[in-house]
Structures are given as C-alpha cells and as structure tokens.
Enzyme design. Sequence first.
Site, PDB file in Angstrom:
ATOM      1  N   ASP A  44       0.835  -1.209   0.000  1.00  0.00           N
ATOM      2  CA  ASP A  44       0.000   0.000   0.000  1.00  0.00           C
ATOM      3  C   ASP A  44       0.867   1.255   0.000  1.00  0.00           C
ATOM      4  OD1 ASP A  44       0.884  -0.127   2.618  1.00  0.00           O
ATOM      5  OD2 ASP A  44      -1.112  -0.347   3.508  1.00  0.00           O
ATOM      6  N   SER A  45       2.185   1.066   0.024  1.00  0.00           N
ATOM      7  CA  SER A  45       3.110   2.177  -0.213  1.00  0.00           C
ATOM      8  C   SER A  45       2.900   2.777  -1.592  1.00  0.00           C
ATOM      9  CB  SER A  45       4.560   1.700  -0.069  1.00  0.00           C
ATOM     10  OG  SER A  45       4.766   0.499  -0.803  1.00  0.00           O
ATOM     11  N   ASP A  83      -0.763  -6.251  -0.187  1.00  0.00           N
ATOM     12  CA  ASP A  83      -1.169  -5.633   1.077  1.00  0.00           C
ATOM     13  C   ASP A  83      -2.690  -5.561   1.175  1.00  0.00           C
ATOM     14  OD1 ASP A  83       1.025  -5.146   2.641  1.00  0.00           O
ATOM     15  OD2 ASP A  83       1.364  -3.123   1.894  1.00  0.00           O
ATOM     16  N   LYS A 113      -1.077  -9.548   2.995  1.00  0.00           N
ATOM     17  CA  LYS A 113      -0.329  -9.050   4.154  1.00  0.00           C
ATOM     18  C   LYS A 113      -1.149  -8.011   4.925  1.00  0.00           C
ATOM     19  CE  LYS A 113       3.339  -6.304   3.734  1.00  0.00           C
ATOM     20  NZ  LYS A 113       2.881  -5.111   4.528  1.00  0.00           N
ATOM     21  N   GLU A 115      -1.590  -5.877   8.677  1.00  0.00           N
ATOM     22  CA  GLU A 115      -0.695  -5.363   9.711  1.00  0.00           C
ATOM     23  C   GLU A 115      -1.256  -5.675  11.091  1.00  0.00           C
ATOM     24  OE1 GLU A 115       0.826  -1.460   7.116  1.00  0.00           O
ATOM     25  OE2 GLU A 115      -0.113  -1.179   9.085  1.00  0.00           O
ATOM     26  N   GLU A 182       9.220  -4.024  10.566  1.00  0.00           N
ATOM     27  CA  GLU A 182       9.599  -2.701  10.073  1.00  0.00           C
ATOM     28  C   GLU A 182      10.043  -1.808  11.223  1.00  0.00           C
ATOM     29  OE1 GLU A 182       7.928   1.001   7.320  1.00  0.00           O
ATOM     30  OE2 GLU A 182       6.754  -0.838   7.513  1.00  0.00           O
TER      31      GLU A 182
END
Length: 253
Positions: A44-45, A83, A113, A115, A182
């Site tokens: 999602d970056s 993501d 993925k 979080e 991270e």
Amino acid sequence: MRITIDEIKAMKQRKEKIPMLTAYDYVTAKIIDEVGVPLILVGDSLGMVMLGYESTIPVTMDDIIHHTKAVARGAKKALIVADMPFMTYHIDISDALYNAARLIQEGGAQAVKPEGGEDIAEVVRRLVDCGIPVMGHMGLTPQSMYQLGGFKVQGKTPETARKLFKDAQILEQAGAFSIVFECVPAPLSKLIAETVSIPIIGIGAGPDCDGQVQVAHDMLGLYTDLVPKHAKQYARLAEEIKNAVTDYVTEVK
C-alpha cells in the site's frame, strides 16, 4: 513454476537470505522477476510512490487490485504478496475473508499481508484455514501511523519488545508463513528471527533478519519526497530521468 510459501520457509531453514522488493506495475515486476527476486510485494506504499498521497491510509482495495493485476502479468515466477489496505480486515472476519479473496481471485496475488499482531491473530487463522497464505507485518505499521505518532522505531522499551516477541509467536501459531518487521531494533529482530521457525523479513530492522524488503522506488532513487534512513539507494533514477527529459526537450526545441 511459481515460488511457493514452502520454498520461502525452506530458505530460512538452509540459512539462505531472502530478498524482497515492491512492484506496482507490469514493467517493474517483469524486471524484478527476471533477476530472480523470489518475493514481490504490491504494497500500500503505492499510495505514496504511485498515487501521491501523504500516507498509505487513503489506498483502497480497488487500488491494490488494479496494481496487483499488472504485477501478476509481469512476474511469472516470484510469489506475489498483496497488502490488505486500511480497515479492510478489522471490521469483522467475513470482511477480511471477502477482501483477501478479491486480492487472490481478481488481483492474482498468491498471499496477503495485513498489519498487526495478537489483535489480528484470529483473522490470520481464518484466512489460512480458507487456503489463503498470510504474511504478517509488525513493528512500525504505517496504517497505524496516527496511533503511533508518526513513523517511529518500535520495540525500544522492554514492554514493547516483549509484546513484539509474543506477537510474533502468536502469528506463527496462527499460520502466518512469514512476518515483515519494520523499524525494529536490530538485536530484537535477531532474537525473534532465531526463536520463530518462519522467516522474519526486515525493513530497517537490522542485518540479522532472514530477509530484507525495500520499496523499489526508494532503492532505485525514484521517489525523492521522502528518503528513509534504512533505504540504501543503489541508483538515482530520478536524476537520470530528469537529465534524459531535459535532453529530449532541448532537441525538440
């Protein structure tokens, strides 16, 4: 044949470091795949490096699916991880299942993925039970940047370090095949990587993780709005593109 989660886990067992990069389009995915990178993340970056947002939070399911489709057309061997965007897996498990299924069926990803740690363990367990591989993401979780107070290193206090340690074990037990760490202190990442059986993929988490992941636009010097301290620039493509475009404009005029 496309790389499987079993092959990724086997890389840890034989102490082979795991390289992972982001890709958001066909051309980049094709190049990365041809080099032999085993894991590609449609992160999602993309909200920041492709869409110009200030964070990852505005990214939608449709955004991720759109870019994952392009990556899946370009990468034929790498395992593609997509993501799960902000609030697409928190409301209830049925929402999480539906959205993860879209990433697999529509997007062409082979894993998803989300979080979080213990708070998403039940979601991870249900996704895995339904046949959807899950990569975890802990430490600095960008979707929680407002709660965390910005982009800060996590796990610096004994209390938060113990929580990360416990959460990693919980995600492993829930069935995650790997976890991204991270911005976590290197000694803590090393300890956890040595404790759990699944690969720990670091980004700003020291050299002793089982693998490393970087945003391609960071390591290629393409995205200059924000240059993370943990991102080594292996090229400065933004400068090269500017020079090339300047030469083109000059010749046209």
